[in-house]
Every structure is written in structure tokens, then in C-alpha cells.
Write a protein that holds these residues in place. Sequence first.
Motif, mmCIF file in Angstrom:
data_model
loop_
_atom_site.group_PDB
_atom_site.id
_atom_site.type_symbol
_atom_site.label_atom_id
_atom_site.label_comp_id
_atom_site.label_asym_id
_atom_site.label_seq_id
_atom_site.Cartn_x
_atom_site.Cartn_y
_atom_site.Cartn_z
ATOM 1 N N LEU A 65 0.848 -1.190 0.000
ATOM 2 C CA LEU A 65 0.000 0.000 0.000
ATOM 3 C C LEU A 65 0.877 1.232 0.000
ATOM 4 O O LEU A 65 1.754 1.394 0.844
ATOM 5 C CB LEU A 65 -0.911 -0.001 1.232
ATOM 6 N N THR A 66 0.657 2.102 -0.950
ATOM 7 C CA THR A 66 1.391 3.367 -1.001
ATOM 8 C C THR A 66 0.395 4.486 -0.752
ATOM 9 O O THR A 66 -0.726 4.477 -1.280
ATOM 10 C CB THR A 66 2.050 3.569 -2.373
ATOM 11 N N PRO A 67 0.751 5.450 0.066
ATOM 12 C CA PRO A 67 -0.179 6.549 0.330
ATOM 13 C C PRO A 67 -0.373 7.385 -0.933
ATOM 14 O O PRO A 67 0.537 7.518 -1.757
ATOM 15 C CB PRO A 67 0.515 7.353 1.431
ATOM 16 N N PRO A 68 -1.569 7.930 -1.135
ATOM 17 C CA PRO A 68 -1.799 8.749 -2.329
ATOM 18 C C PRO A 68 -0.980 10.029 -2.266
ATOM 19 O O PRO A 68 -0.655 10.533 -1.192
ATOM 20 C CB PRO A 68 -3.302 9.047 -2.275
ATOM 21 N N GLU A 69 -0.669 10.514 -3.434
ATOM 22 C CA GLU A 69 0.101 11.752 -3.497
ATOM 23 C C GLU A 69 -0.778 12.906 -3.047
ATOM 24 O O GLU A 69 -1.953 12.988 -3.406
ATOM 25 C CB GLU A 69 0.587 11.996 -4.926
ATOM 26 N N MET A 70 -0.214 13.762 -2.290
ATOM 27 C CA MET A 70 -0.948 14.926 -1.796
ATOM 28 C C MET A 70 -0.847 16.031 -2.835
ATOM 29 O O MET A 70 0.244 16.416 -3.247
ATOM 30 C CB MET A 70 -0.363 15.406 -0.459
ATOM 31 N N LEU A 71 -1.980 16.516 -3.264
ATOM 32 C CA LEU A 71 -2.011 17.601 -4.232
ATOM 33 C C LEU A 71 -1.908 18.923 -3.491
ATOM 34 O O LEU A 71 -2.429 19.077 -2.383
ATOM 35 C CB LEU A 71 -3.318 17.550 -5.031
ATOM 36 N N PRO A 72 -1.263 19.891 -4.090
ATOM 37 C CA PRO A 72 -1.162 21.188 -3.413
ATOM 38 C C PRO A 72 -2.541 21.840 -3.331
ATOM 39 O O PRO A 72 -3.393 21.646 -4.185
ATOM 40 C CB PRO A 72 -0.212 22.003 -4.301
#
Length: 167
Positions: A130-137
Amino acid sequence: MSEPKQPESMRPIPDGGLQDAMPSWLKRPPAWRNMPTAEERFERTLPEPDTSEIDPKSLVDITDLPQWLQMIAAREAVPAPEPAIEHAVEQILQTQPEPDAVEIEVDNPDPEPVPIPEAEESVPVTEPVLTPPEMLPEPSHANTGLLWSVIALLVITVLVLGVMQFI
């Protein structure tokens, strides 16, 4: 009251030579003059019913049918499949496992247990990574004020131009 007397022979209407200049198709009387009246149309008699027997075999000949229907009609043997097809069918039948016979009788109070095939080899189960989702600015609110001012300016311009049309 007295009816006006009709002269026995009416004088022709002056047409200035139009009758002589008319084409032949226009000189013919209209077709509706020769049509039967409503009473005449309903007085027609129907013809005698046709009681002759129709033989369907005389309507269509066997040679009029497609070849595959002619084969069925002649009850010919089905042609043998090609060797490649026979080989493919044999291979498919060999690779398929025989299904286990499962019989369940509802009326039997002591049914026999149904054999469940055991797995011959176990398949290792790997845990997914499981990889955490990328945080969008976060969106910038600085540009939204400029956008709303441009929209307001356009609306005012359209209203002014609309009013100027009526002046």
C-alpha cells in the motif's frame, strides 16, 4: 312560380379559338366521368371461390433450395470432420478434468458427504504493497479574486451594450 324556359339548343360560348388551340389530352373528357357510382361499385359480384387443391411440392423444387437443405432432405451422412479438427477435439477432452459427480437427494435423511477435491499445491499469497496517495497542493485563492473581477467586468459590458441598442 314559373320556371324560365331553357332554349332547346344553347349557343356556344365564344372562346376566341381556344378550343382549336387546346392539346388533345386537354380535349379528352375527365376520367371521373366514366367511373362507376357508389351503387354500381357495391353491386359487383364476387367470383366463385377457388376450391382446387394446391400441392406444395409443385411450388418449389428441391433444386431451388440451398445445398445444406438439400443434404438434410436427402438424409445424407454428415461429412467427416477434418483431421485437424478431430485432433483439436481430442486435445481439449484430454486437458479437461472429469467433473466429480455430485448427487444430492432431498428425500434421503442421511445424505452421503460430497467429496471436495483438495488443492494439489498451494498458491503463495503476497500482501499488496500500500502506497499513500500523493498529496495535491491546495488551490491558490489569490487568483480567484482576479477571475471574479474579470467576469463582473464582462457582465457589466454586456449590459451596457444591451442598453445602448435601445437608445
